[in-house]
Design a protein around this motif. Structure first.
Motif, PDB file in Angstrom:
ATOM      1  N   TRP A   4       0.820  -1.208   0.000  1.00 26.21           N
ATOM      2  CA  TRP A   4       0.000   0.000   0.000  1.00 26.21           C
ATOM      3  C   TRP A   4       0.859   1.266   0.000  1.00 26.21           C
ATOM      4  N   ALA A   5       1.997   1.233   0.657  1.00 25.98           N
ATOM      5  CA  ALA A   5       2.867   2.410   0.687  1.00 25.98           C
ATOM      6  C   ALA A   5       3.242   2.866  -0.722  1.00 25.98           C
ATOM      7  N   ILE A   6       3.433   1.907  -1.623  1.00 27.84           N
ATOM      8  CA  ILE A   6       3.754   2.243  -3.010  1.00 27.84           C
ATOM      9  C   ILE A   6       2.487   2.611  -3.771  1.00 27.84           C
ATOM     10  N   GLN A   7       1.410   1.895  -3.517  1.00 25.29           N
ATOM     11  CA  GLN A   7       0.159   2.154  -4.236  1.00 25.29           C
ATOM     12  C   GLN A   7      -0.339   3.580  -4.013  1.00 25.29           C
ATOM     13  N   HIS A   8      -0.373   4.015  -2.757  1.00 25.65           N
ATOM     14  CA  HIS A   8      -0.950   5.342  -2.539  1.00 25.65           C
ATOM     15  C   HIS A   8      -0.017   6.453  -3.016  1.00 25.65           C
ATOM     16  N   ARG A   9       1.283   6.195  -3.030  1.00 23.40           N
ATOM     17  CA  ARG A   9       2.201   7.181  -3.605  1.00 23.40           C
ATOM     18  C   ARG A   9       2.036   7.264  -5.123  1.00 23.40           C
ATOM     19  N   LEU A  10       1.866   6.108  -5.754  1.00 22.59           N
ATOM     20  CA  LEU A  10       1.606   6.095  -7.188  1.00 22.59           C
ATOM     21  C   LEU A  10       0.283   6.792  -7.507  1.00 22.59           C
ATOM     22  N   GLY A  11      -0.724   6.533  -6.674  1.00 25.06           N
ATOM     23  CA  GLY A  11      -2.009   7.182  -6.872  1.00 25.06           C
ATOM     24  C   GLY A  11      -1.902   8.688  -6.773  1.00 25.06           C
ATOM     25  N   HIS A  12      -1.124   9.160  -5.798  1.00 24.09           N
ATOM     26  CA  HIS A  12      -0.925  10.602  -5.635  1.00 24.09           C
ATOM     27  C   HIS A  12      -0.215  11.186  -6.854  1.00 24.09           C
ATOM     28  N   PHE A  13       0.820  10.492  -7.325  1.00 25.77           N
ATOM     29  CA  PHE A  13       1.568  10.967  -8.485  1.00 25.77           C
ATOM     30  C   PHE A  13       0.698  10.984  -9.742  1.00 25.77           C
ATOM     31  N   LEU A  14      -0.003   9.880  -9.999  1.00 30.34           N
ATOM     32  CA  LEU A  14      -0.826   9.793 -11.199  1.00 30.34           C
ATOM     33  C   LEU A  14      -2.000  10.765 -11.150  1.00 30.34           C
ATOM     34  N   GLY A  15      -2.550  10.985  -9.959  1.00 36.49           N
ATOM     35  CA  GLY A  15      -3.635  11.952  -9.819  1.00 36.49           C
ATOM     36  C   GLY A  15      -3.179  13.361 -10.146  1.00 36.49           C
ATOM     37  N   SER A  16      -1.985  13.724  -9.700  1.00 36.24           N
ATOM     38  CA  SER A  16      -1.440  15.044 -10.014  1.00 36.24           C
ATOM     39  C   SER A  16      -1.174  15.188 -11.502  1.00 36.24           C
ATOM     40  N   VAL A  17      -0.662  14.119 -12.118  1.00 38.16           N
ATOM     41  CA  VAL A  17      -0.418  14.138 -13.573  1.00 38.16           C
ATOM     42  C   VAL A  17      -1.735  14.321 -14.325  1.00 38.16           C
ATOM     43  N   ALA A  18      -2.768  13.588 -13.915  1.00 41.19           N
ATOM     44  CA  ALA A  18      -4.073  13.702 -14.567  1.00 41.19           C
ATOM     45  C   ALA A  18      -4.645  15.103 -14.399  1.00 41.19           C
ATOM     46  N   ARG A  77     -11.465  17.982 -18.015  1.00 41.85           N
ATOM     47  CA  ARG A  77     -11.964  17.407 -16.760  1.00 41.85           C
ATOM     48  C   ARG A  77     -11.601  18.300 -15.568  1.00 41.85           C
ATOM     49  N   ARG A  78     -10.402  18.868 -15.615  1.00 39.37           N
ATOM     50  CA  ARG A  78      -9.989  19.763 -14.531  1.00 39.37           C
ATOM     51  C   ARG A  78     -10.897  20.992 -14.466  1.00 39.37           C
ATOM     52  N   LYS A  79     -11.187  21.561 -15.633  1.00 42.01           N
ATOM     53  CA  LYS A  79     -12.044  22.737 -15.686  1.00 42.01           C
ATOM     54  C   LYS A  79     -13.440  22.426 -15.156  1.00 42.01           C
ATOM     55  N   THR A  80     -13.986  21.263 -15.555  1.00 45.14           N
ATOM     56  CA  THR A  80     -15.310  20.858 -15.086  1.00 45.14           C
ATOM     57  C   THR A  80     -15.313  20.661 -13.575  1.00 45.14           C
ATOM     58  N   THR A  81     -14.273  20.028 -13.053  1.00 42.48           N
ATOM     59  CA  THR A  81     -14.185  19.769 -11.612  1.00 42.48           C
ATOM     60  C   THR A  81     -14.149  21.077 -10.825  1.00 42.48           C
ATOM     61  N   ILE A  82     -13.300  21.997 -11.242  1.00 39.92           N
ATOM     62  CA  ILE A  82     -13.195  23.280 -10.542  1.00 39.92           C
ATOM     63  C   ILE A  82     -14.515  24.031 -10.601  1.00 39.92           C
ATOM     64  N   ARG A  83     -15.166  23.997 -11.771  1.00 40.79           N
ATOM     65  CA  ARG A  83     -16.444  24.714 -11.908  1.00 40.79           C
ATOM     66  C   ARG A  83     -17.507  24.099 -11.009  1.00 40.79           C
ATOM     67  N   ASN A  84     -17.569  22.771 -10.954  1.00 36.03           N
ATOM     68  CA  ASN A  84     -18.537  22.123 -10.065  1.00 36.03           C
ATOM     69  C   ASN A  84     -18.304  22.521  -8.612  1.00 36.03           C
ATOM     70  N   LEU A  85     -17.055  22.531  -8.198  1.00 40.50           N
ATOM     71  CA  LEU A  85     -16.738  22.883  -6.810  1.00 40.50           C
ATOM     72  C   LEU A  85     -17.047  24.347  -6.537  1.00 40.50           C
ATOM     73  N   GLU A  86     -16.821  25.219  -7.526  1.00 40.91           N
ATOM     74  CA  GLU A  86     -17.178  26.640  -7.364  1.00 40.91           C
ATOM     75  C   GLU A  86     -18.666  26.803  -7.095  1.00 40.91           C
ATOM     76  N   VAL A  87     -19.467  26.050  -7.851  1.00 41.54           N
ATOM     77  CA  VAL A  87     -20.918  26.144  -7.727  1.00 41.54           C
ATOM     78  C   VAL A  87     -21.396  25.580  -6.391  1.00 41.54           C
ATOM     79  N   CYS A  88     -20.835  24.430  -5.995  1.00 42.72           N
ATOM     80  CA  CYS A  88     -21.334  23.721  -4.809  1.00 42.72           C
ATOM     81  C   CYS A  88     -20.714  24.191  -3.498  1.00 42.72           C
TER      82      CYS A  88
END
Length: 311
Positions: free
Chosen positions: A39-53, A60-71
């Protein structure tokens, strides 16, 4: 002349061995290797890949930010950016959690806690089916696995366009869910509810007004599906809110499953009031762990006449 047998979900086809599918087979082997990593490697990989995405999936980033702005209008621009990035990170970590649920389920041992199981058990003891009203969580099928430790859930799913991918996902999910019901199979849904099954159903996406009504979601009008009202009227099932999430230190996480009491006087004769009520339940769930939700979907795609577009 004999007819070709109809394809069944999860059924292997010899055509899956053709070169056009080799890339998927290689990808599956790679994912299985990832599933056995610590898990120590999995969650670090998840953090890295999430930042890359987050940095590269601009739409998708624009949609996410806009949704959070609204809500979450109370959030500062810095909070919006931080939480939007965390949505992508939680999604990638959720993929590893799902891989663990499919291939290394022992990892969850001793990490799961449930609250409110008696509400589901009481409804089933009365001979009722249960429609579990949930959300599209970044935990994905890991959430289903958490529930399966305490009861036998069915799930409503949308088949994949790629038949090999669909077969693989159906087979993996078969280790978690008692039944997998195609989202277009209304007869199957009703039959299982009448037979007392508990079915995880997420009425939290925008499918337009042909399948729903406009109802406030975090104070903003949103197209809200109403199909579950018809299901419940026919099947006489109970509607019970379900939510699951990760908590604690990401290096040693714990998971909680929350089951609320069955909704009383639901459905009513007012579909807008019912849709508003369900949206309010989902809002209260999402405030527990805001970034563990798929905010990259265009929740406010449909707009009422006279309202400005959000995206």
């Amino acid at each position: 002349m004999s007819q070709k047998p109809e394809y069944q979900p999860g059924q292997f086809q010899w055509s899956f061995l053709l070169p056009q599918y080799w890339g998927i087979w290689i990808g599956i082997v790679f994912l299985m290797i990832l599933a056995i990593l610590p898990w120590a490697i999995q969650h670090r990989l998840g953090h890295f890949l999430g930042s890359v995405a987050f940095n590269n999936l601009k739409s998708r980033r624009k949609t996410t930010i806009r949704n959070l702005e609204v809500c979450f209008p109370e959030w500062t621009p810095e909070q919006l950016q931080t939480n939007a990035r965390q949505v992508f990170i939680d999604q990638m970590i959720g993929i590893f959690e799902t891989l663990n649920a499919w291939y290394s389920p022992q990892w969850f041992k001793g990490r799961v806690q449930i609250e409110g199981l008696e509400h589901l058990q009481n409804a089933q003891a009365e001979g009722k089916g249960v429609l579990l009203l949930g959300t599209h969580s970044t935990l994905l099928d890991a959430g289903g696995y958490l529930c399966a430790q305490y009861f036998d859930p069915d799930v409503v799913y949308r088949p994949q366009n790629n038949p090999l991918l669909d077969m693989l996902i159906v087979r993996c999910r078969a280790t978690i869910y008692a039944n997998q019901i195609d989202h277009d199979d209304m007869r199957g849904l009703i039959r299982n509810l009448k037979n007392g099954h508990a079915i995880w159903y997420s009425p939290d996406q925008d499918f337009g007004l042909k399948q729903g009504v406009m109802a406030p979601f975090f104070g903003t009008p949103a197209a809200t599906v109403t199909a579950h009202r018809r299901l419940m009227k026919i099947s006489k099932a109970a509607a019970i809110p379900l939510y699951f999430y990760r908590e604690g230190d990401i290096s040693n996480p714990r998971y909680r499953v929350l089951i609320s009491p069955a909704l009383e006087h639901f459905p009513s004769e007012d579909e807008v009031a019912d849709a508003t009520r369900v949206n309010q339940i989902i809002e209260s769930q999402l405030r527990i762990a805001p970034t563990q939700y798929m905010w990259f979907h265009r929740r406010f795609k449909t707009r009422p006449q006279g309202f400005d577009k959000i995206y």
